[in-house]
Each structure stands twice: as C-alpha cells, then as structure tokens.
Design a protein around this motif. Structure first.
Motif, PDB file in Angstrom:
ATOM      1  N   TYR A 168      -7.854   3.524   4.625  1.00  0.00           N
ATOM      2  CA  TYR A 168      -6.959   2.754   3.761  1.00  0.00           C
ATOM      3  C   TYR A 168      -7.483   1.332   3.667  1.00  0.00           C
ATOM      4  N   THR A 169      -7.192   0.673   2.573  1.00  0.00           N
ATOM      5  CA  THR A 169      -7.654  -0.706   2.428  1.00  0.00           C
ATOM      6  C   THR A 169      -7.108  -1.580   3.552  1.00  0.00           C
ATOM      7  N   ASN A 170      -7.953  -2.459   4.041  1.00  0.00           N
ATOM      8  CA  ASN A 170      -7.589  -3.427   5.084  1.00  0.00           C
ATOM      9  C   ASN A 170      -7.381  -2.799   6.467  1.00  0.00           C
ATOM     10  N   ALA A 171      -7.952  -1.602   6.680  1.00  0.00           N
ATOM     11  CA  ALA A 171      -7.803  -0.947   7.990  1.00  0.00           C
ATOM     12  C   ALA A 171      -8.790  -1.491   9.019  1.00  0.00           C
ATOM     13  N   GLY A 172      -9.850  -2.164   8.524  1.00  0.00           N
ATOM     14  CA  GLY A 172     -10.842  -2.740   9.436  1.00  0.00           C
ATOM     15  C   GLY A 172     -12.197  -2.068   9.364  1.00  0.00           C
ATOM     16  N   HIS A 182     -12.936   7.899   9.990  1.00  0.00           N
ATOM     17  CA  HIS A 182     -11.701   7.544   9.287  1.00  0.00           C
ATOM     18  C   HIS A 182     -10.989   6.434  10.067  1.00  0.00           C
ATOM     19  N   VAL A 183     -11.009   5.226   9.520  1.00  0.00           N
ATOM     20  CA  VAL A 183     -10.412   4.078  10.205  1.00  0.00           C
ATOM     21  C   VAL A 183      -8.962   3.921   9.760  1.00  0.00           C
ATOM     22  N   VAL A 184      -8.055   3.870  10.740  1.00  0.00           N
ATOM     23  CA  VAL A 184      -6.615   3.777  10.471  1.00  0.00           C
ATOM     24  C   VAL A 184      -6.065   2.527  11.167  1.00  0.00           C
ATOM     25  N   ASP A 185      -5.235   1.772  10.459  1.00  0.00           N
ATOM     26  CA  ASP A 185      -4.631   0.556  11.007  1.00  0.00           C
ATOM     27  C   ASP A 185      -3.376   0.927  11.803  1.00  0.00           C
ATOM     28  N   SER A 186      -3.464   0.857  13.142  1.00  0.00           N
ATOM     29  CA  SER A 186      -2.334   1.272  13.987  1.00  0.00           C
ATOM     30  C   SER A 186      -1.212   0.233  14.031  1.00  0.00           C
ATOM     31  N   SER A 187      -1.438  -0.931  13.395  1.00  0.00           N
ATOM     32  CA  SER A 187      -0.386  -1.965  13.385  1.00  0.00           C
ATOM     33  C   SER A 187       0.604  -1.752  12.238  1.00  0.00           C
ATOM     34  N   GLN A 188       0.269  -0.819  11.320  1.00  0.00           N
ATOM     35  CA  GLN A 188       1.125  -0.583  10.154  1.00  0.00           C
ATOM     36  C   GLN A 188       2.329   0.295  10.499  1.00  0.00           C
ATOM     37  N   GLN A 189       3.441   0.013   9.840  1.00  0.00           N
ATOM     38  CA  GLN A 189       4.634   0.826  10.057  1.00  0.00           C
ATOM     39  C   GLN A 189       4.479   2.220   9.453  1.00  0.00           C
ATOM     40  N   TYR A 190       3.774   2.284   8.296  1.00  0.00           N
ATOM     41  CA  TYR A 190       3.693   3.551   7.567  1.00  0.00           C
ATOM     42  C   TYR A 190       2.300   4.168   7.715  1.00  0.00           C
ATOM     43  N   VAL A 191       1.888   4.343   8.954  1.00  0.00           N
ATOM     44  CA  VAL A 191       0.560   4.896   9.252  1.00  0.00           C
ATOM     45  C   VAL A 191       0.407   6.288   8.654  1.00  0.00           C
ATOM     46  N   GLU A 192       1.451   7.112   8.795  1.00  0.00           N
ATOM     47  CA  GLU A 192       1.370   8.501   8.338  1.00  0.00           C
ATOM     48  C   GLU A 192       1.084   8.592   6.845  1.00  0.00           C
ATOM     49  N   GLN A 246      -0.375   6.357   5.002  1.00  0.00           N
ATOM     50  CA  GLN A 246      -1.735   5.879   4.737  1.00  0.00           C
ATOM     51  C   GLN A 246      -2.770   6.940   5.088  1.00  0.00           C
ATOM     52  N   GLU A 247      -2.536   7.641   6.196  1.00  0.00           N
ATOM     53  CA  GLU A 247      -3.440   8.732   6.579  1.00  0.00           C
ATOM     54  C   GLU A 247      -3.461   9.807   5.501  1.00  0.00           C
ATOM     55  N   GLU A 248      -2.277  10.190   5.026  1.00  0.00           N
ATOM     56  CA  GLU A 248      -2.174  11.252   4.018  1.00  0.00           C
ATOM     57  C   GLU A 248      -2.848  10.857   2.711  1.00  0.00           C
ATOM     58  N   THR A 249      -2.721   9.577   2.343  1.00  0.00           N
ATOM     59  CA  THR A 249      -3.365   9.092   1.122  1.00  0.00           C
ATOM     60  C   THR A 249      -4.870   9.303   1.188  1.00  0.00           C
ATOM     61  N   VAL A 250      -5.473   8.935   2.308  1.00  0.00           N
ATOM     62  CA  VAL A 250      -6.923   9.064   2.476  1.00  0.00           C
ATOM     63  C   VAL A 250      -7.331  10.540   2.494  1.00  0.00           C
ATOM     64  N   LEU A 251      -6.620  11.357   3.262  1.00  0.00           N
ATOM     65  CA  LEU A 251      -6.979  12.775   3.389  1.00  0.00           C
ATOM     66  C   LEU A 251      -6.778  13.524   2.069  1.00  0.00           C
ATOM     67  N   PHE A 305      -9.064   2.850   0.273  1.00  0.00           N
ATOM     68  CA  PHE A 305      -8.130   3.645  -0.513  1.00  0.00           C
ATOM     69  C   PHE A 305      -6.767   2.969  -0.508  1.00  0.00           C
ATOM     70  N   VAL A 306      -5.932   3.364  -1.440  1.00  0.00           N
ATOM     71  CA  VAL A 306      -4.571   2.859  -1.507  1.00  0.00           C
ATOM     72  C   VAL A 306      -3.718   3.963  -2.117  1.00  0.00           C
ATOM     73  N   GLN A 307      -2.433   3.954  -1.828  1.00  0.00           N
ATOM     74  CA  GLN A 307      -1.552   5.000  -2.328  1.00  0.00           C
ATOM     75  C   GLN A 307      -1.576   5.026  -3.858  1.00  0.00           C
ATOM     76  N   ASN A 308      -1.597   6.225  -4.426  1.00  0.00           N
ATOM     77  CA  ASN A 308      -1.646   6.390  -5.886  1.00  0.00           C
ATOM     78  C   ASN A 308      -2.785   5.578  -6.501  1.00  0.00           C
ATOM     79  N   LEU A 309      -3.977   5.710  -5.900  1.00  0.00           N
ATOM     80  CA  LEU A 309      -5.135   4.997  -6.448  1.00  0.00           C
ATOM     81  C   LEU A 309      -5.298   5.410  -7.910  1.00  0.00           C
TER      82      LEU A 309
END
Length: 414
Positions: free
Chosen positions: A206-210, A283-293, A295-300, A256-260
């Motif tokens: 996801y964008t800005n995940a690092g 696959h880099v995921v930002d664990s500080s985000q509230q809506y991690v799930e 964001q993961e689904e968007t990428v997958l 990536f971003v939701q509904n790209l």
C-alpha cells in the motif's frame, strides 16, 4: 516578502451504500489524507446513506441543497466526491454548485502528476488524465478555470483540455507511441535479468507502507523516502547482496491504494509489468494503520487482477515502533520489523534468505579451470548461490555446490 499560498478549502462528499460503517469511515479518512497530500484543507464532510447513488447527482436533491449551503457558508473552493463522477453527474452537479467539482479518481491522478519525476512517469500520468477527462470535456473549461488551477488541474492543463477532441486523441496516440518505445526497452532489460538466472524480488504494498525505506536499507539505492502518499512512481531495480553473498535484484513499484483508478492501472501497465517476472514478492504492510486488513486486501486483489497470484509472497509488517494497538498479523509467512532499526534489517535479510531457499534447487557442477579460464567460475558466483567449492585433485576440476532457480541453466548435465 513572499507569503504562503492559501490552502484550498475542500468539502468531501461520500455516499454509503453497502459498505459497513467501519469501511465507509476508512474510505472517507483516506480521501481526507489524499486531499491533504495536495495541500487541501478539509472544512466539512457531507455523507448520505442510500441503497444506491442518485443517477443524476450522486447525492439526493435535499443533500445537494445542503452541499450548496455548505459551499456558500464556508467559502469552499473545491468539492471532492468519493464516488466516481460520470460526465452526466458532473454536468448536473455543476449546474447547482458554483465551485470546482472533482472526484477521488481525479484527485489521485493529480497526486500522481505532482509525484512523477521521470519522463516515462509524466507521460503515464498525462495519458491517464487525458483518457479520464476526454469524456468529461463538456463544462470542464469552466470547472478547471475556477481559482486559476489548484487541486485536480495539474498535468495537461486548461487550454489543452479546451481544444477539440481530435487534438486530444492525437496527444493520446503520441504518448502511447512514446510509452511503447520505453516499454520495449524495459522488456529487453527484463528479459536480460530473467535469462541471467539472478533471483528477482518485487517490492509491493500500500502507498506509504515504507517500501522505499526498506529498499534503501537493503541496497544502496538512495531512493526518495518520506511520509508521503505515492512518494514512488517510477520503478527502480537495484542489486541486493545478502550477508552470505547470495545476489538478487529488488524492484520497487508504485504504491497501491484502495479502488486504484482503472485509468492508472492501464497507464502504469509497464511499471506494474516490472513485477510480473519476479521470483518472490516482498509485501510491505504498515502495522501502524488502523485499517491494515483493508490495505492488505487491496494489494492482494490487485495482484490477482494482474494474474500474478502464483508468485510466492513474504509479508513484512513494518513500523513496529508505531504499531496500532489492535494490530494482528494475518498473512504468512511474515516478519514484524521497523525499517529504521539496523538489527531488524539484518533479521529481515536472514528471514528472506530462509524463505528464498525454499524456492531454490540444490545443484552440483564440476568445472575445469584449465579448460574454462575462469569465466564459468565468475558466472556461477554471479548467477547462483555457491555454498562450497572443492578442488578434486584426481581430475583437476572444481566441484561447485549451491542453490539456483528451478529453471536455471546450471541444472542437469550441460
């Protein structure tokens, strides 16, 4: 003395149809983040619950009047809709609301126009913008000229969009030709990497995940890294050498971003194609985000849409120093790190090697130094992981043992 430019006052509008309250809240929060990325100031958020969006104006008649009062009362410059606006929506809303009206897609295109640095990146964004705006030309001149530019107006520009459609079609064709030439060059580079036998890793997330931060820590890439949405647009491939001297390439990709927007997926086809031939995704995921799930689904989901779901994936949960209180690791195999922690990067390299090894095949190869003059020695060390090299005195050969890719030329009797 130069004064800071006044931020555009923005009202966000969203219609909740079948989403859960939680998901709808997440979508609006992301829309606000995107708006702040282009230095807009969100002064109000207008929402409506409906079974489906209004075919004429997205929101109902009463809500449209409420939006008009909000625009006048708050002196808003821009209204941004979460839903995609059709040409008809845009025309009907514009008849009532006398300020700039854009949607989430145009906003994302605008951010991409800000971030594009390379010639190819700029061409890809221009192509996406022209394809998106072409059916919406009616009334766009008025819409885009309000406030003399700003959010949603970067890129092709007002005068180009007010010229006739044939001119825009011509522009689109010219950009496509230039991009095809770039794609041919990129394809040649990709084929060269694939035929070399070098293990290839693709950074996704996801964008800005690092991703760029991790790329910099694993290689000497020195790419742009900052707490920004879509900080990286141009794919970058760098060589990575593990502590055990195993060599690989690692390629950063656009976040990536939701509904790209579909327009962007098409425009950034060659960028996303960089990931098609890789042997492993990181696959880099930002664990500080509230809506991690989400964001993961968007990428997958996007990986599946691009028919790349067969590629093995390692998930790296990043930003553990800022981890959200409700965070739970769902994807496997995974590792939890902070890309800013040197010890964590070392642990990540070890973890990556253990996972990579699962996708490599052991090999043995005898090489005669006398016959070869050292060329095969160098090739083996560059294109495979050499675990041991032993001199066999009777035959004056070296026996190489190590790991290589399953389709490697170094397997079998050659």
């Amino acid at each position: 003395m130069e004064t800071a430019r006044e931020k555009e006052k923005v009202i966000l509008v969203g219609v909740q149809t079948r989403q859960s309250d939680e998901l709808f809240e997440y979508e609006l929060q992301e829309l606000e983040n995107l708006t702040e990325t282009v230095e807009g100031e969100v002064v109000a958020v207008l929402t409506q619950k409906k079974d489906s969006i209004d075919p004429r104006t997205v929101i109902g008649k009463g809500k449209l009047e409420e939006l008009l009062h909000l625009v006048e009362e708050l002196g808003a410059h821009t209204v941004i809709f979460e839903q995609e606006l059709s040409p008809r929506h845009l025309r009907n809303i514009q008849e009532v609301i006398q300020c700039k009206i854009i949607d989430r897609i145009q906003l994302i295109l605008d951010i991409f126009a800000m971030r594009a640095k390379s010639k190819e990146g700029k061409l890809q964004v221009s192509l996406a913008q022209l394809n998106y705006l072409l059916p919406r030309l009616t009334g766009q001149g008025i819409n885009m000229s309000r406030l003399g530019g700003g959010i949603g107006t970067r890129g092709p520009g007002e005068t180009k969009l007010e010229t006739d459609r044939r001119h825009i079609h011509r522009q689109i064709n010219e950009i496509k030709k230039e991009l095809e030439e770039t794609e041919r060059h990129r394809q040649r580079s990709r084929e060269k990497r694939q035929s070399s036998g070098v293990f290839q890793i693709g950074l996704i997330g996801y964008t800005n995940a690092g991703k760029s931060t991790i790329l910099n820590r694993l290689t000497d890439a020195d790419t742009f890294e900052e707490n920004l949405l879509f900080a990286t647009l141009d794919p970058l491939t760098r060589k990575m050498v593990f502590p055990n001297q195993f060599k690989a390439t690692i390629t950063d990709t656009v976040g990536f971003v939701q509904n790209l927007p579909t327009q962007l997926i098409h425009a950034f086809h060659s960028t996303l194609e960089e990931s098609r031939g890789v042997d492993l995704f990181l696959h880099v995921v930002d664990s500080s985000q509230q809506y991690v799930e989400q964001q993961e689904e968007t990428v997958l989901d996007l990986i599946q849409n691009l028919n790349m779901q067969e590629t093995p994936i390692i998930t790296v949960y990043n930003k553990k120093d800022k981890m959200h209180e409700n965070f739970q690791a769902r994807l496997h195999p995974h590792i939890v790190i902070s890309a800013l922690n040197e010890a964590d990067i070392a642990t990540l390299q070890d973890f990556m090697w253990e996972e990579i090894k699962k996708h490599l095949v052991p090999y043995e190869r005898e090489v005669s130094l006398a016959e070869d003059g050292g060329a095969l020695f160098n090739q083996l060390q560059q294109e495979t992981f050499v675990e041991s090299m032993e001199l066999i005195g009777e035959t004056n050969h070296y026996l190489f043992k190590g790991y290589t890719k399953s389709n490697s030329k170094w397997l079998g009797d050659r």
